[in-house]
Design a protein around this motif. Sequence first.
Motif, PDB file in Angstrom:
ATOM      1  N   SER A  97      78.391  54.680  67.944  1.00 33.08           N
ATOM      2  CA  SER A  97      77.493  55.299  66.969  1.00 33.08           C
ATOM      3  C   SER A  97      77.627  54.694  65.579  1.00 33.08           C
ATOM      4  O   SER A  97      76.628  54.545  64.859  1.00 33.08           O
ATOM      5  CB  SER A  97      77.728  56.810  66.917  1.00 33.08           C
ATOM      6  N   MET A  98      78.832  54.340  65.176  1.00 32.07           N
ATOM      7  CA  MET A  98      79.003  53.751  63.842  1.00 32.07           C
ATOM      8  C   MET A  98      78.304  52.399  63.757  1.00 32.07           C
ATOM      9  O   MET A  98      77.618  52.099  62.773  1.00 32.07           O
ATOM     10  CB  MET A  98      80.488  53.616  63.510  1.00 32.07           C
ATOM     11  N   ALA A  99      78.464  51.583  64.796  1.00 35.36           N
ATOM     12  CA  ALA A  99      77.806  50.274  64.809  1.00 35.36           C
ATOM     13  C   ALA A  99      76.288  50.436  64.879  1.00 35.36           C
ATOM     14  O   ALA A  99      75.537  49.673  64.259  1.00 35.36           O
ATOM     15  CB  ALA A  99      78.312  49.440  65.983  1.00 35.36           C
ATOM     16  N   ILE A 100      75.823  51.429  65.632  1.00 40.12           N
ATOM     17  CA  ILE A 100      74.374  51.674  65.734  1.00 40.12           C
ATOM     18  C   ILE A 100      73.794  51.960  64.357  1.00 40.12           C
ATOM     19  O   ILE A 100      72.782  51.358  63.953  1.00 40.12           O
ATOM     20  CB  ILE A 100      74.095  52.846  66.691  1.00 40.12           C
ATOM     21  N   ASP A 101      74.433  52.857  63.609  1.00 40.18           N
ATOM     22  CA  ASP A 101      73.924  53.211  62.283  1.00 40.18           C
ATOM     23  C   ASP A 101      73.950  52.009  61.344  1.00 40.18           C
ATOM     24  O   ASP A 101      73.000  51.772  60.583  1.00 40.18           O
ATOM     25  CB  ASP A 101      74.742  54.362  61.698  1.00 40.18           C
TER      26      ASP A 101
END
Length: 523
Positions: A97-101
């Motif tokens: 999720s952090m990389a997605i954002d």
Amino acid sequence: MVGAGPALAQQVDGRAYVRAMAADADGDVRTAVAAYANALNNAPDDEMVALRAYREGLAAGDEALTTRAARVLASGEATPPDVSLYLLAVAVRDKDSMAIDRLMADIAKGPFNFMLPSLRAWQAYENGGDPFAPLSEPSDSGLERRFNAENRMLLGLATGDVAVASGAIRALMATGRGNPDLALDGAVILASTGQRDAARALAIGAQGELSEYLRRMGRQKPGMAFALSRIMLRVAGDLAHEDAVVLSIMLTRTGLMLDPLDDRLRLLLADALSRDGADQVALEVLAQIPASSPFDDEARIVSIDVLARAGRTEEALTRAREIANRRGATSEDAQSYGDLLAANERYEAAAQAYAMAIARAEGSANWVLYVSRGRALDAAGHWDDALAALRQAVALAPDEPVALDTLGRAQIERGVNLAKATNLIERAHDLRPDDPQITDSLGWAYFLQGDVDRAVPLLELAAKGAPGSTEINEHLGDAYWHVGRRFEARYAWQAASVYADAEQSARLQRKISHGPGTAMAAD
């Protein structure tokens, strides 16, 4: 190693990079991948090597090399936009999720930002939020609005509003503006929730093999991975006829990383690989489409194009003949076989294939088949039969410019029925005045009948509209020579020779050196 980049230039051995470049140029994808991987090991921070390794890794389907090279590029000062999109797909697959954002923030600044509202909607769906809110923001991008509208329908199916969403998809399809992939994607969502009957009802032609395909595809739950793979499919489909093979390969390879079951992505990937010169890899990709897939027939047809582009003409013709003659073969199968035969100047056999296509159409044959058969018969030396076929084409489509032009031009070139033939071409030109080929036909008809004053402006207009046409520039050169404009005639013949075949080139060189001999004998 001029231009290879400072990091690579400092390496003791740059031979891996040279081998990779050579293999790349030869279309040897497997060898190129191994050599670029070695070169990247030797120069792990060199962005030029990383970019080539990234591109070649995508072509070969080497996910490890592609991802490693993409991360090198992402650490540089200017990350290529498609690299950010690729890394977003990796993050989506890995549920990071952090990389997605972070990556979505990067993509917002580039050309793929039209995808973001749809992706944010599916992200909200996965997280239990309101998936429709991101799709409600106003947008100046027609492309973004299109994807928003389509994903609103798909999310409607995913959230249980089946009747309304299915109706919206059917209504869009009824207008002729909807893509069949949208209906199939909607059916996959319904299949994933166990609604088999609704899925079959929504999917176009959902019988037999397609029902099995829905069962196979419906094993995954819809979410960001599903949405991103479908968006990549749609964009790659839009690019299928554009000169964008590198981007098409990236989109389809990445889409398959997210959804390895989607044979539609394989079809587009194989076509892009073939257009990029990676013919053997393209055939391997097509071989991954199972016989039970509803896209198996299309895979066979694409394989013919791949073989033809690779210069494997006999294999392509053999495969096309098998498809055209198999049980249940269609008029379109025979037409495709005829087109391939005609492209390889096997006109007798092409005419027979077109006759087969006409017979299979059972009275509903369109004018295109008769034009194709007429051209093949003409090239094979059967003028009377050719004339009959071309006249039938015009009878079927009296206002179709190509049919009119083809019948008129064929007679003009033989010097028969000149007045009626010219009238046919004039009608074609009235219907399609901006078509360079038809404009050339009319100018040439006037020229062959001695009306040079009307011929030259039309031939000039045709050459302006199709500056790379050998035939049009040769006609213009002949007309210029006839009216004494010798310098311009040679210039036009030089332009004609740029894309000429061996026979045309020899004729044009004689004209450039000695003139046409007989001014009216350009063909």
